[in-house]
Enzyme design. Structure first.
Site, PDB file in Angstrom:
ATOM      1  N   CYS A  67       0.685  -1.370  -0.127  1.00 57.79           N
ATOM      2  CA  CYS A  67      -0.010  -0.068  -0.146  1.00 57.79           C
ATOM      3  C   CYS A  67       0.995   1.417  -0.205  1.00 57.79           C
ATOM      4  O   CYS A  67       1.911   1.024   0.580  1.00 57.79           O
ATOM      5  CB  CYS A  67      -1.028  -0.090   1.262  1.00 57.79           C
ATOM      6  N   ALA A  70       3.197   1.582   3.320  1.00 59.62           N
ATOM      7  CA  ALA A  70       4.718   0.696   2.265  1.00 59.62           C
ATOM      8  C   ALA A  70       5.428   1.224   1.987  1.00 59.62           C
ATOM      9  O   ALA A  70       6.779   1.533   2.270  1.00 59.62           O
ATOM     10  CB  ALA A  70       4.031  -0.620   2.056  1.00 59.62           C
ATOM     11  N   ARG A 101      12.819  -4.434   5.801  1.00 60.98           N
ATOM     12  CA  ARG A 101      13.473  -3.953   4.594  1.00 60.98           C
ATOM     13  C   ARG A 101      14.621  -4.026   4.337  1.00 60.98           C
ATOM     14  O   ARG A 101      15.116  -4.500   2.857  1.00 60.98           O
ATOM     15  CB  ARG A 101      13.116  -2.922   3.546  1.00 60.98           C
ATOM     16  N   HIS A 199       5.788   6.683  -2.613  1.00 61.68           N
ATOM     17  CA  HIS A 199       6.796   6.917  -2.687  1.00 61.68           C
ATOM     18  C   HIS A 199       6.331   8.631  -3.857  1.00 61.68           C
ATOM     19  O   HIS A 199       6.867   9.309  -3.137  1.00 61.68           O
ATOM     20  CB  HIS A 199       7.156   6.104  -4.872  1.00 61.68           C
TER      21      HIS A 199
END
Lengths: 481, 488
Positions: A67, A70, A101, A199
């Site tokens: 999502c 994330a 990550r 992003h």
């Protein structure tokens, strides 16, 4: 782009299209219509890839996507090492994204870097009465307990946007009170169609609240560059920056792997932005180009062929001193890379692989596999856009399979039919294929290995791909009785 | 755009400043400030409800867990299970986005159920929620009924569902809600008026250790007690690698789950993750119901076996008594290496009670005991357990609703010899320079620990072996030459 059109024995457009039809047949009609444009056979000569992307997930098909949160927390903000990143909302999102990550960072944990999970751990009362007051208190507490932080980011989870909280007002107030960056990021998980919007929203937050607010103390130099879109997965940044320094460039800031917020804020002073992950950071390159006229170029540090191409292209931006050094660096590493290839290529020559990763690697790693003698028969992205697919087509052979936001069902069937020797994808996909006896490497996290960038990274990449494909454990899968 | 226009220079911290803060965060003064936190949670040792719900949903044969809400949540849950078990965790979601937030998630649910059923042909689709539909108030009861009435999925496809808001409770409460919903759904109208069917329902609770489940089965088989393990993830999350991928592997058979209402007895082994489930069982099921202590260590395992023996009027076989004897032998042999060692412990309530019980039996000292979200009942129960051992329990302090950053302060200001908890505790362990013994969920940085039981007699031996040998390794690795010797 591609000088010659690649071809792979046994791969034809017709066969690939037939396979796609066969797989689409399992879908109910409405879903079939939605999924069909996202699957295609590659046409390297077409300037525009025909595969559709960046659309909503089809409900129920088992997409591998995450999502917006994330994308914001995991990708853009999380790697900035000297900030406190607050997962604002219920407890889960922060916990699941804590340390998962592999964006490694330098510094003293809890003192100058913060690989921790900060959360407001929303309770029912926060949903009912709102979380703004709590957020204000929380930011004050964080700053008191972690006084050397260079800033705080507030990353909204789903409920925050639904209950009408105003984190922007809170962060504005707290930025004045604390005298350091306090950045809001409205990245609620329900926004957009994938990580990708996270992003973009994060880039916008940097644009609105960070960039241009700092300047480097030392005078600007002619070779100052920034590294954009390298997140230091398994230490990638630490393998990439030495090469750039070796060719004479000064890496002034990294976005955002092992990143420092004040240096990110001063990036407006560099001469060139070098972008690795185009998908997650192109927005800010364009902003800096418009605002300060800073040019940007994409480069590829996976595998010696692409590294050499990239170094020469970077050299072209600069003077003969840099170009000279580029040639020296290439000459220095050629024999080292040749010995890596000598060791691994004979063990991997003629193997095939299929990839399904995020927004960059499904095209950027193709060259590294090819350096090892491995052909990529299918590739696709979780959250890429049209411009990514347009950059992918020339890298792939004619008729190879291209899939966007592939469902679990599609991936499983594609792999079953195409029988690659390796699948490179994510943690959710890994064990599905390993149970079927198919070698696998996680290509988001480098499967707890890395770095994979640069010359040092290629050594490790080659070793890892070889160990995945040639592990004797695969020979034990079938019982003799 | 921000209105601030002043451009400031990039700053660097001095080495002195860094040193000062580095020392300060280990101080009593810092601990006080840290414990005075009101709003900020740092490094919590708990996750959210739907994760627990998904664990239950995975535990039934042919089941496809269905997340009503954001797709990102589903990906996080799946990744979490896959990282811990190193197994596939297939679950789907209806991928609600902005329009779902405005109009509700019914259309997403319709389409999602239809597609998931067509593609994956599950035998059952348990539905549970993320915080998004919970905030906007989606009505699951109506939506699922409508989905069936409109023909999106067959009317006879089992679709138990639970509301599992992430802003309330933790993963263990999601486990409870989903299991309760699952059992009520599957057993509805299945009560056999002729009396019980002579079997045991065993409910393991939120359990990340498939080895524990296999150990339970071993006991039941040794005692010849016919059983149904409810939400049985043992073959789901510890499946074979034989060249064939099976999306549906293992899980409680649905007919056995339906017949669970007629069992002679239902036993839960985790009180705190099955509170409401057991209330429902008590009210609806035919047989007796009992919640036993999570059987870590000798005494709790004894209690478990004796309870089974009493419920089913079966003797505890000699082989189990011998297994107990061997475990006690191992414990007496090794007690000297663990006796008097202080431990910090973090985790879920039932696991904490089990670990502390084991430590007390070994003469170890459970010292900092932390549950990052629980209640006073748990605190009292833990304190009562500590009180059973005046010699070893008296020094223990129980912290509820505190997190692993609090635990860090505790361990650096008031040192212990080791910490027991899940992988998230590794930062505390590193900062306090003590070993971490990985017990609980998730374990994302070591292999196969989920296959090694920590319950029962064998579990006590496994724990003991792991802990003592690590202590001995440390001695061998760090002692000066004159203290390095052949025997330990």
């Amino acid at each position: 782009m591609a000088d010659t059109i690649k071809e792979i024995d046994g791969i034809t457009t017709e066969a690939t299209e037939e396979l796609i039809e066969e797989i689409l047949a399992a879908y109910p009609e409405k879903a079939r219509k939605k999924r069909a444009p996202h699957l295609g056979a590659n046409e390297p000569t077409s300037a525009k890839c025909a595969v559709q992307s960046n659309k909503k997930v089809v409900p129920g098909v088992m997409s591998q996507r995450g999502c917006a949160y994330a994308g914001a927390k995991g990708v853009v903000w999380g790697p900035i090492r000297d900030m406190v990143h607050v997962s604002h909302g219920p407890v889960g999102c922060g916990v699941y994204s804590w340390g998962t990550r592999r964006n490694l960072m330098q510094g003293v944990p809890g003192v100058t870097c913060f690989p921790l999970d900060f959360t407001s751990d929303f309770q029912e009362s926060d949903i009912v009465y709102g979380g703004d007051k709590k957020l204000e208190t929380l930011l004050r507490e964080a700053d008191e307990l972690f006084p050397l932080n260079k800033g705080l980011s507030v990353l909204s989870e789903c409920p925050v946007g639904l209950i009408g909280d105003d984190i922007n007002a809170v962060t504005k107030k707290m930025e004045q009170e604390l005298g350091k960056f306090v950045v809001p990021c409205n990245c609620e998980g329900f926004r957009g169609v994938s990580q990708s919007l996270g992003h973009h929203i994060s880039n916008d937050s940097i644009r609105d609240h960070v960039i241009g607010k700092r300047e480097f103390v030392e005078p600007a130099g002619p070779y100052d560059v920034a590294l954009i879109g390298d997140y230091n997965i398994g230490g990638d940044v630490w393998a990439a920056t030495p090469i750039l320094e070796e060719i004479g460039l000064n890496v002034k800031s990294v976005w955002t792997g092992d990143g420092e917020i004040e240096k990110i804020a001063a990036t407006g002073q560099v001469k060139l932005n070098l972008i690795h992950c185009y998908r997650s950071m192109n927005y800010m390159c364009k902003v800096m180009e418009e605002k300060w006229g800073i040019p940007w170029m994409e480069y590829n540090f996976f595998g010696p062929t692409k590294i050499e191409e990239s170094l020469r292209a970077i050299g072209e931006f600069f003077d003969d001193t840099i170009k000279q050094k580029v040639e020296e660096v290439i000459a220095k590493y050629r024999p080292i890379m040749a010995s890596v290839l000598e060791e691994y290529r004979p063990r991997l020559e003629g193997k095939t692989a299929m990839l399904f990763v995020g927004g960059l690697r499904p095209r950027h790693t193709v060259g590294a596999y090819e350096d090892l003698g491995i052909e990529i028969t299918g590739t696709g992205y979780e959250f890429a856009h049209q411009d990514d697919y347009d950059r992918t087509s020339p890298e792939m052979a004619k008729g190879t399979l291209i899939y966007d936001d592939a469902s679990e069902f599609e991936l499983e069937k594609f792999v079953e039919k195409m029988k690659p020797d390796l699948v490179g994808s994510g943690i959710k996909e890994k064990y599905v294929f390993q149970k079927a006896g198919i070698p696998f490497r996680q290509m988001h996290s480098w499967d707890y290995s890395g770095p994979y960038h640069g010359y040092e990274g290629f050594k490790i990449f080659a070793r890892d791909i070889d160990m995945a494909i040639n592990s004797p454990t695969w020979g034990l899968v079938k019982a003799p009785f | 755009m921000s209105t601030t226009t002043d451009i400031r220079p990039v700053t660097e911290h001095t080495a002195e400043e860094i040193d000062r803060v580095k020392n300060w965060i280990n101080s009593e003064e810092y601990k006080e400030k840290n414990f005075a936190r009101k709003a900020l949670v740092i490094n919590p040792a708990h996750a959210c409800q739907p994760l627990g719900a998904e664990m239950v949903a995975h535990g039934f044969a042919g089941s496809l867990p269905f997340v009503h809400g954001s797709q990102g949540c589903a990906s996080y849950f799946r990744s979490t299970f896959s990282r811990h078990f190193r197994e596939p965790a297939c679950a789907t979601s209806d991928a609600m986005t902005e329009d779902g937030a405005v109009f509700g998630g019914q259309n997403n649910l319709f389409e999602g159920l239809e597609n998931a059923y067509a593609l994956y042909k599950p035998a059952i689709m348990p539905v549970f929620t993320t915080c998004m539909p919970e905030v906007i108030g989606d009505d699951l009861t109506a939506f699922i009924t409508n989905a069936k009435n409109n023909g999106h999925i067959p009317a006879d496809l089992p679709t138990p569902y639970a509301n599992t808001p992430s802003f309330n409770g933790t993963h263990i409460h999601g486990y409870d809600s989903m299991l309760k919903a699952m059992l009520e759904y599957l057993t509805e109208g299945k009560k056999n008026e002729a009396g019980d069917n002579g079997t045991l329902n065993l409910i393991p609770g939120f359990e990340g250790n498939t080895g524990n489940l296999r150990e339970y089965k071993k006991y039941l088989e040794a005692m010849d007690i016919p059983y149904t393990m409810l939400a049985d993830i043992s073959d789901v999350f510890d499946s074979v690698c034989d060249g064939t991928y099976r999306m549906y592997s293992g899980g409680t058979p649905l007919d056995a789950a339906a017949d669970s209402i007629n069992a002679k007895a239902t036993v839960s082994l985790m009180k705190y993750s099955t509170l409401n489930t057991m209330k429902s069982v008590e009210a609806n099921f035919a047989g007796t119901s009992k919640t036993l202590a999570f059987p870590m260590g000798i005494r709790k395992t004894d209690e478990f076996l004796m309870a089974l023996s009493e419920l089913f009027d079966k003797p505890i076989p000699a082989e189990l008594k011998a297994e107990r004897g061997r475990a006690v032998d191992a414990m007496t042999d090794a007690h000297q290496y663990i006796h008097g060692k202080k431990f910090a412990v973090a985790g879920d309530p039932d696991y904490l009670l089990g670990i502390v019980s084991f430590l007390l039996e070994m003469g170890a000292i459970p010292y900092h005991i932390l549950c990052s979200r629980s209640n006073k009942k748990f605190k009292k129960e833990m304190e009562a357990l500590l009180a059973t051992s005046p010699l070893y329990g008296a020094q223990g302090t129980v912290y509820i609703n505190k997190d692993l950053w609090h635990m860090r302060s505790l361990c650096v200001t008031d040192p212990v010899d080791a910490i027991i908890g899940d992988t998230h505790c590794k930062y505390v362990a590193r900062d306090a320079k003590i070993p971490l013994f990985r017990v609980g969920f998730p374990i994302m940085d070591r292999v196969n620990l989920h296959r090694s039981p920590v319950i029962g007699y064998q579990g006590a031996v496994n724990l003991l072996t792991m802990i003592v040998n690590k202590f001995l390794d440390t001695v061998d690795e760090t002692c000066e030459d004159q203290w390095f010797e052949m025997m330990r």
